[in-house]
Design an enzyme around this catalytic site. Structure first.
Site, mmCIF file in Angstrom:
data_model
loop_
_atom_site.group_PDB
_atom_site.id
_atom_site.type_symbol
_atom_site.label_atom_id
_atom_site.label_comp_id
_atom_site.label_asym_id
_atom_site.label_seq_id
_atom_site.Cartn_x
_atom_site.Cartn_y
_atom_site.Cartn_z
ATOM 1 N N HIS A 197 66.262 60.621 -0.755
ATOM 2 C CA HIS A 197 66.302 60.280 0.770
ATOM 3 C C HIS A 197 65.901 61.556 1.504
ATOM 4 O O HIS A 197 66.239 62.536 1.048
ATOM 5 C CB HIS A 197 67.663 59.720 0.925
ATOM 6 C CG HIS A 197 67.658 58.922 2.296
ATOM 7 N ND1 HIS A 197 67.556 59.512 3.474
ATOM 8 C CD2 HIS A 197 67.735 57.576 2.572
ATOM 9 C CE1 HIS A 197 67.522 58.644 4.295
ATOM 10 N NE2 HIS A 197 67.693 57.307 3.846
ATOM 11 N N HIS A 198 65.228 61.339 2.654
ATOM 12 C CA HIS A 198 64.638 62.335 3.304
ATOM 13 C C HIS A 198 65.807 63.056 4.123
ATOM 14 O O HIS A 198 65.694 63.948 4.481
ATOM 15 C CB HIS A 198 63.719 61.616 4.453
ATOM 16 C CG HIS A 198 62.652 62.895 4.987
ATOM 17 N ND1 HIS A 198 62.901 64.262 4.880
ATOM 18 C CD2 HIS A 198 61.214 62.522 5.120
ATOM 19 C CE1 HIS A 198 61.833 64.808 5.439
ATOM 20 N NE2 HIS A 198 60.822 63.943 5.228
ATOM 21 N N ALA A 199 67.096 62.368 4.204
ATOM 22 C CA ALA A 199 68.169 63.077 4.782
ATOM 23 C C ALA A 199 68.695 64.302 3.848
ATOM 24 O O ALA A 199 69.298 65.233 4.210
ATOM 25 C CB ALA A 199 69.352 62.137 4.782
#
Length: 526
Positions: free
Chosen positions: A136-138
């Protein structure tokens, strides 16, 4: 325990039924006589996950979404939630591989577990295997994503055995797994299931108490007005570089005034107009994904860069500009104005090397798709990128993270999907995102199998449009991964073909006949 920043949380907020906000990579490998199999990957992952915090922590949500989530250890970590296997039907060509990966890439990650997955893909032509990994880009940006990948790779074919102290000369290699003629998903089973499910070496990350999270949310809510004003002022310093906002009358004067108030005396180069033209790949996206991938010779690109006194990155941007122009011309959809492109820039410092999350900013610049001559177009790209880089070097733009901090967390999580959808319909701030991530120029190995290519794959949103181009330099090649919305692009493989033609146009005649004839260019076109 660490709380997500406003920018990290924005990558969670942007997810909807049509948007999955993870970044991914597709590695094509020599299977090393069957050494690259699910059991070997499971052993490797359990040994090394503690080296990458992004893969070992899950989200701890604040009640009622009153604040940004926290990262915490997953007390019930199970590798079966993350490692999967499938087999392509014969003949296992690149089109089939792209379709299978596109289906996986379109699915969102389960937030109940650490936000990553790895898929071993068997049945490729020529006996190859593929490993598709998404995070995830988070949790990661482009640079930290490459570093995360590096924790699983070795410099030699037997590096994974040496780390365990296994005598490599006498080590028995696993036999190649037999494949079936149909797609098959596997979850759990095999020797890996008998391994400890806790990650060895993982430092303790206590889950924050509900009372603690609520108390923190109350403090940040009380102080948010002050921090929001500070964020607005800091963002105003780059008002003339922010998409859409740059078109506000007096934006440059406001930006100069804000910099004067903050004490910034740098004379920043002025940017050209950032008015966004309409293209077929801009607008609200669907839940489907299509992708293509291909490789160009890094040596050829360096030859072009040297002949024209430019950087490799500038040539990559020029290749993408030319490919986009050709693709749009084929559909009689080339706008008169230049396309507006966002280029992510890593700002991660050495002190933040081990930090989970994003340390990125962005440069927004016009790409001269309206210039017909390829050599003139190359020079125009160099001029535009040079100005953008000079400005960024004087004062790295912080507007991306500042804008994410303006609204309080509860409002941001509710408003972001609607804002992105509305912007996609009415006024897209950019046409697309193009990323270029540097990688190692030597071969790497996974479970004994040599990584032949590594194609990066990124995120589509309503705001950024239905097309994303990402490039990764590895072992003498530039590996391109292209992700598109099928409702926005009818031929994603055609864009890969235009990248080759764009390079052919730019190869200097003095380089030699072998380059003019295309020798040394390995382009996957299915």
């Amino acid at each position: 325990m660490r709380q997500l920043t406003a920018l990290d949380a924005q990558f969670l907020n942007v997810e909807t039924a049509t948007t999955a906000a993870h970044v991914a990579g597709l590695a094509i490998l020599d299977p090393a006589d069957g050494a690259v199999n699910r059991d070997a990957l499971a052993v490797l992952l359990l040994e090394r996950l503690h080296l990458s915090p992004a893969l070992s922590l899950r989200l701890a949500e604040v009640p009622l979404g009153l604040d940004h989530p926290y990262w915490a250890e997953d007390p019930g970590f199970d590798l079966g939630n993350h490692l999967f296997e499938l087999t392509l039907p014969a003949p296992g060509d690149d089109w089939q591989l792209a379709d299978a990966v596109a289906e996986i890439h379109a699915r969102r990650l389960d937030r109940a577990h650490p936000l990553w997955e790895m898929h071993l893909i068997n049945g490729l032509a020529d006996g190859r295997v593929a490993v598709y990994t998404k995070v995830h880009h988070a949790a990661i940006d482009g640079v930290s994503g490459a570093e995360t990948l590096a924790t699983l790779l070795d410099l030699t074919p037997d590096g994974h055995l040496k780390r365990r102290g296994i005598p490599t000369a006498n080590a028995d290699r696993p036999r190649r797994r037999k494949t079936t003629g149909a797609v098959h998903l596997a979850n759990g089973g095999g020797p890996a299931q008998a391994l400890a499910r806790r990650i060895p070496g993982l430092p303790a990350q206590d889950v924050p108490s509900v009372a603690g999270m609520l108390a923190g949310a109350a403090r940040r809510t009380a102080t948010h007005p002050v921090r929001a004003v500070q964020s607005v002022v800091r963002a105003a310093e780059d008002l003339d570089a922010i998409p859409l906002a740059a078109g506000i009358p007096g934006a440059r004067l406001i930006a100069k005034a804000a910099r004067l108030v903050s004490g910034d005396r740098h004379d920043r180069p002025e940017l050209p107009s950032l008015t966004v033209p309409r293209t077929p790949f801009n607008g609200p996206i669907s839940a489907g994904r299509r992708l293509s991938f291909g490789s160009l010779s890094l040596k050829d690109v360096k030859n072009v860069a040297k002949a024209h006194g430019m950087s490799v990155n500038d040539v990559v941007m020029a290749l993408c500009t030319s490919a986009l122009r050709s693709w749009l011309c084929e559909r009689d959809a080339l706008p008169e104005a230049p396309l507006i492109v966002a280029v992510p820039v890593a700002v991660r410092t050495a002190a933040a090397k081990e930090r989970v999350g994003n340390q990125i900013s962005a440069m927004v610049a016009p790409m001269p798709t309206n210039v017909p001559d390829p050599k003139e177009r190359l020079q125009a790209v160099g001029a535009v990128m040079g100005r953008a880089k000079r400005r960024f070097a004087l004062a790295p733009a912080t507007w991306l993270s500042e804008l994410c901090s303006v609204l309080p967390a509860p409002l941001t999580s509710l408003a972001t999907p609607a804002i992105f959808r509305l912007a996609g319909l009415a006024c897209p701030p950019i046409n697309l995102i193009i990323s270029n991530v540097p990688g190692p120029q030597f071969p790497l190995y996974l479970c004994g199998g040599r990584v032949l290519s590594y194609y990066p794959l990124s995120v589509l949103t309503d705001l950024s449009g239905g097309l994303n181009i990402t490039c990764f330099s590895y072992d003498g090649m530039l590996d391109f991964g292209i992700v598109a919305c099928p409702e926005r692009m009818d031929d994603v493989w055609g864009l890969v073909g235009h990248l080759r033609k764009a390079l052919d146009e730019l190869l200097d005649e003095r380089v030699g006949d072998e380059f003019r004839d295309g020798v040394g260019i390995d382009l996957v076109t299915g």
